[in-house]
Scaffold this motif. Structure first.
Motif, PDB file in Angstrom:
ATOM      1  N   PHE A 141       0.757  -1.296  -0.105  1.00  0.00           N
ATOM      2  CA  PHE A 141       0.071  -0.001  -0.058  1.00  0.00           C
ATOM      3  C   PHE A 141       1.015   1.485   0.008  1.00  0.00           C
ATOM      4  CE2 PHE A 141      -2.723  -3.215   1.998  1.00  0.00           C
ATOM      5  CZ  PHE A 141      -3.833  -3.258   0.933  1.00  0.00           C
ATOM      6  N   SER A 142       1.247   1.726  -1.170  1.00  0.00           N
ATOM      7  CA  SER A 142       2.187   2.707  -1.509  1.00  0.00           C
ATOM      8  C   SER A 142       1.269   4.009  -1.107  1.00  0.00           C
ATOM      9  CB  SER A 142       2.818   2.801  -2.654  1.00  0.00           C
ATOM     10  OG  SER A 142       1.834   3.046  -3.712  1.00  0.00           O
ATOM     11  N   ALA A 143       1.839   5.117  -0.988  1.00  0.00           N
ATOM     12  CA  ALA A 143       1.271   6.437  -0.622  1.00  0.00           C
ATOM     13  C   ALA A 143       0.377   6.711  -2.144  1.00  0.00           C
ATOM     14  CB  ALA A 143       2.101   7.541  -0.400  1.00  0.00           C
ATOM     15  N   GLU A 144       1.093   6.357  -3.162  1.00  0.00           N
ATOM     16  CA  GLU A 144       0.424   6.424  -4.461  1.00  0.00           C
ATOM     17  C   GLU A 144      -0.854   5.619  -4.585  1.00  0.00           C
ATOM     18  OE1 GLU A 144       4.340   8.013  -4.580  1.00  0.00           O
ATOM     19  OE2 GLU A 144       3.460   5.911  -4.209  1.00  0.00           O
ATOM     20  N   LYS A 145      -0.737   4.493  -4.187  1.00  0.00           N
ATOM     21  CA  LYS A 145      -1.919   3.475  -4.534  1.00  0.00           C
ATOM     22  C   LYS A 145      -2.856   3.829  -3.423  1.00  0.00           C
ATOM     23  CE  LYS A 145      -1.111  -1.027  -5.152  1.00  0.00           C
ATOM     24  NZ  LYS A 145      -0.655  -2.238  -5.034  1.00  0.00           N
ATOM     25  N   ALA A 260      -1.212  -0.625   8.225  1.00  0.00           N
ATOM     26  CA  ALA A 260      -2.111   0.548   8.675  1.00  0.00           C
ATOM     27  C   ALA A 260      -1.336   1.829   8.907  1.00  0.00           C
ATOM     28  CB  ALA A 260      -2.837   0.066   9.775  1.00  0.00           C
ATOM     29  N   THR A 261      -0.379   1.656   9.233  1.00  0.00           N
ATOM     30  CA  THR A 261       0.663   3.050   9.680  1.00  0.00           C
ATOM     31  C   THR A 261       0.877   3.681   8.360  1.00  0.00           C
ATOM     32  OG1 THR A 261       2.875   1.917   9.369  1.00  0.00           O
ATOM     33  CG2 THR A 261       1.934   1.892  11.541  1.00  0.00           C
ATOM     34  N   ALA A 262       0.768   3.056   7.282  1.00  0.00           N
ATOM     35  CA  ALA A 262       0.778   3.913   5.910  1.00  0.00           C
ATOM     36  C   ALA A 262      -0.340   5.001   5.546  1.00  0.00           C
ATOM     37  CB  ALA A 262       1.212   2.757   4.735  1.00  0.00           C
ATOM     38  N   THR A 263      -1.392   4.766   6.332  1.00  0.00           N
ATOM     39  CA  THR A 263      -2.282   5.781   6.144  1.00  0.00           C
ATOM     40  C   THR A 263      -2.332   6.781   6.818  1.00  0.00           C
ATOM     41  OG1 THR A 263      -3.619   4.832   8.042  1.00  0.00           O
ATOM     42  CG2 THR A 263      -3.834   3.572   6.161  1.00  0.00           C
ATOM     43  N   VAL A 291       1.400   6.909  17.239  1.00  0.00           N
ATOM     44  CA  VAL A 291       0.697   6.343  16.058  1.00  0.00           C
ATOM     45  C   VAL A 291      -0.463   5.235  16.394  1.00  0.00           C
ATOM     46  CG1 VAL A 291       1.113   4.466  14.239  1.00  0.00           C
ATOM     47  CG2 VAL A 291       2.552   6.155  14.643  1.00  0.00           C
ATOM     48  N   ILE A 292      -0.331   4.525  17.738  1.00  0.00           N
ATOM     49  CA  ILE A 292      -1.166   3.630  18.154  1.00  0.00           C
ATOM     50  C   ILE A 292      -1.801   4.139  19.551  1.00  0.00           C
ATOM     51  CG2 ILE A 292      -0.199   1.621  16.958  1.00  0.00           C
ATOM     52  CD1 ILE A 292       0.820   0.637  19.700  1.00  0.00           C
ATOM     53  N   HIS A 293      -3.202   3.558  19.873  1.00  0.00           N
ATOM     54  CA  HIS A 293      -3.902   3.821  21.121  1.00  0.00           C
ATOM     55  C   HIS A 293      -4.568   2.715  21.360  1.00  0.00           C
ATOM     56  CE1 HIS A 293      -3.066   8.152  19.758  1.00  0.00           C
ATOM     57  NE2 HIS A 293      -3.477   7.648  18.579  1.00  0.00           N
ATOM     58  N   THR A 302      -6.397  12.238  15.616  1.00  0.00           N
ATOM     59  CA  THR A 302      -5.304  12.852  15.020  1.00  0.00           C
ATOM     60  C   THR A 302      -4.396  12.066  14.223  1.00  0.00           C
ATOM     61  OG1 THR A 302      -4.293  12.159  17.219  1.00  0.00           O
ATOM     62  CG2 THR A 302      -5.018  14.356  17.434  1.00  0.00           C
ATOM     63  N   THR A 303      -3.789  12.642  13.293  1.00  0.00           N
ATOM     64  CA  THR A 303      -2.992  11.961  12.269  1.00  0.00           C
ATOM     65  C   THR A 303      -1.373  12.128  12.395  1.00  0.00           C
ATOM     66  OG1 THR A 303      -3.097  14.026  10.549  1.00  0.00           O
ATOM     67  CG2 THR A 303      -4.782  12.329  10.491  1.00  0.00           C
ATOM     68  N   TYR A 304      -0.842  11.639  11.631  1.00  0.00           N
ATOM     69  CA  TYR A 304       0.691  11.508  11.788  1.00  0.00           C
ATOM     70  C   TYR A 304       1.384  11.393  10.525  1.00  0.00           C
ATOM     71  CZ  TYR A 304      -0.359   6.723  11.753  1.00  0.00           C
ATOM     72  OH  TYR A 304      -0.862   5.497  11.478  1.00  0.00           O
ATOM     73  N   GLU A 305       2.546  11.644  10.253  1.00  0.00           N
ATOM     74  CA  GLU A 305       3.261  11.326   8.995  1.00  0.00           C
ATOM     75  C   GLU A 305       3.295   9.770   8.730  1.00  0.00           C
ATOM     76  OE1 GLU A 305       4.704  12.799   5.310  1.00  0.00           O
ATOM     77  OE2 GLU A 305       4.133  13.863   7.119  1.00  0.00           O
ATOM     78  N   PRO A 306       2.495   9.369   7.683  1.00  0.00           N
ATOM     79  CA  PRO A 306       2.457   8.127   7.273  1.00  0.00           C
ATOM     80  C   PRO A 306       3.890   7.363   7.438  1.00  0.00           C
ATOM     81  CG  PRO A 306       1.296   9.357   5.796  1.00  0.00           C
ATOM     82  CD  PRO A 306       1.776  10.369   6.454  1.00  0.00           C
ATOM     83  N   ILE A 307       3.884   6.247   7.814  1.00  0.00           N
ATOM     84  CA  ILE A 307       5.125   5.420   7.838  1.00  0.00           C
ATOM     85  C   ILE A 307       5.091   4.434   6.833  1.00  0.00           C
ATOM     86  CG2 ILE A 307       6.809   3.966   9.635  1.00  0.00           C
ATOM     87  CD1 ILE A 307       5.096   5.518  11.824  1.00  0.00           C
TER      88      ILE A 307
END
Length: 331
Positions: A141-145, A260-263, A291-293, A302-307
């Motif tokens: 799941f790339s950023a482009e995909k 999921a972290t890629a999102t 990232v996780i809770h 809250t979002t974060y920079e995708p990993i």
């Protein structure tokens, strides 16, 4: 200083024993390389399978046998995963007279010499000059995909009210067990989230999901206007991830959480009974990054920079492959 690769690979193999998780990681990396590839699947018989990754490969699958998974001609790169594949990767390196650049994903259990480049997640202990370490695992799941999937029109998903929650459910494994109490706690947490936040779920289960839990999830979906994937093609996971406002995932699968972290969306992690120090370390590193809770718990938005480890691994492969092809300078 960032060094661009000068010599690019033109062909690749993905080498596994067919496990879906290993395949997904290898294919994700090869797709990020942008090269054409073939999938090669090994199936060693006992007793050879018992001895791997240390013992010899199954003679029935040697390169001279009909339908051998390691028959030549050999590609520029082989990306392998799964302990059974480690010995086959060594054989390909030997058969190609060192010309094929070999990559192994995860700890091969035989040390850093198992491949030209090895990737491991941070929670694995293997380290070395040729060992690349990242917080999360590679995936498809790339950023482009994800951007493309997000823009797709999918009526069943698009009509769901917000917040939309992708619910990724694993199941019993070597280190985790979903007891009856765990299953009730998980389902009650989802019901509470639906009632208090008016959340709508996009649920996927796995082959490891206990039947009672799968039935409970299916019933919840039918009664609450949620989506539940029953396994028929196509797999909607990519659309679920791309269109989710947040994610709920079970702690038994680091691959699932890594995807999921890629999102860049908050991930709420449910802990079934059991555990393992490596998985705990992985989760703690993501918790430090925000990232996780915990789940059940308050819904985070809250979002974060995708990993995404996939392009990092692909870039390192390109650089190391190029370096391996450069002629040695005369001294």
């Amino acid at each position: 200083m960032h060094r661009e690769p000068e010599i690019f690979p033109q062909s690749a193999w993905v080498l596994t024993d067919g496990k879906a998780g290993d395949m997904a990681q290898c294919v994700g990396v090869v797709e990020a390389l942008g090269v054409s590839y073939e999938s090669r699947t090994i199936a060693p018989r006992p007793p050879f399978s018992w001895w791997l990754p240390f013992g010899p490969t199954d003679p029935r699958e040697w390169e001279t046998r009909q339908h051998s998974p390691i028959a030549p001609p050999y590609p520029d790169i082989v990306v392998a995963s799964g302990r059974r594949a480690a010995a086959y990767l060594r054989r390909i390196k030997w058969l190609s007279k060192g010309n094929t650049f070999t990559v192994f994903l995860k700890d091969p259990r035989t040390g850093p010499s198992a491949a030209d480049l090895i990737w491991v997640p941070e929670h694995d202990r293997l380290r070395g000059r040729n060992v690349l370490v990242t917080p999360t695992s590679p995936h498809r799941f790339s950023a482009e995909k994800l951007a493309t999937l997000r823009s797709d029109s999918v009526a069943a998903i698009d009509k769901l009210a917000h917040p939309r929650i992708a619910v990724l459910v694993g199941g019993d494994s070597r280190h985790h067990t979903f007891t009856e109490a765990d299953q009730s706690h998980f389902l009650n947490g989802l019901r509470e989230l639906a009632n208090e936040e008016s959340a709508r779920f996009m649920i996927t289960a796995s082959r490891r999901t206990p039947p009672a839990l799968a039935y409970g999830l299916s019933s919840l979906a039918k009664s609450g206007g949620h989506l539940y994937w029953t396994g028929e093609a196509p797999n909607p996971l990519g659309h679920y991830l791309a269109k989710a406002d947040a994610i709920v995932a079970t702690a038994d699968s680091t691959n699932m959480i890594g995807e999921a972290t890629a999102t860049g969306k908050p991930i709420h992690v449910f802990q079934p009974s059991g555990g393992h120090s490596k998985i705990t370390g992985f989760l703690e590193s993501l918790e430090r990054l925000g990232v996780i809770h915990p789940f059940p718990g308050p819904l985070k938005t809250t979002t974060y920079e995708p990993i995404d480890a996939t392009p990092v691994i692909a870039d390192r492969i390109k650089l190391d492959f190029s370096a391996s092809r450069e002629p040695e300078e005369a001294t």
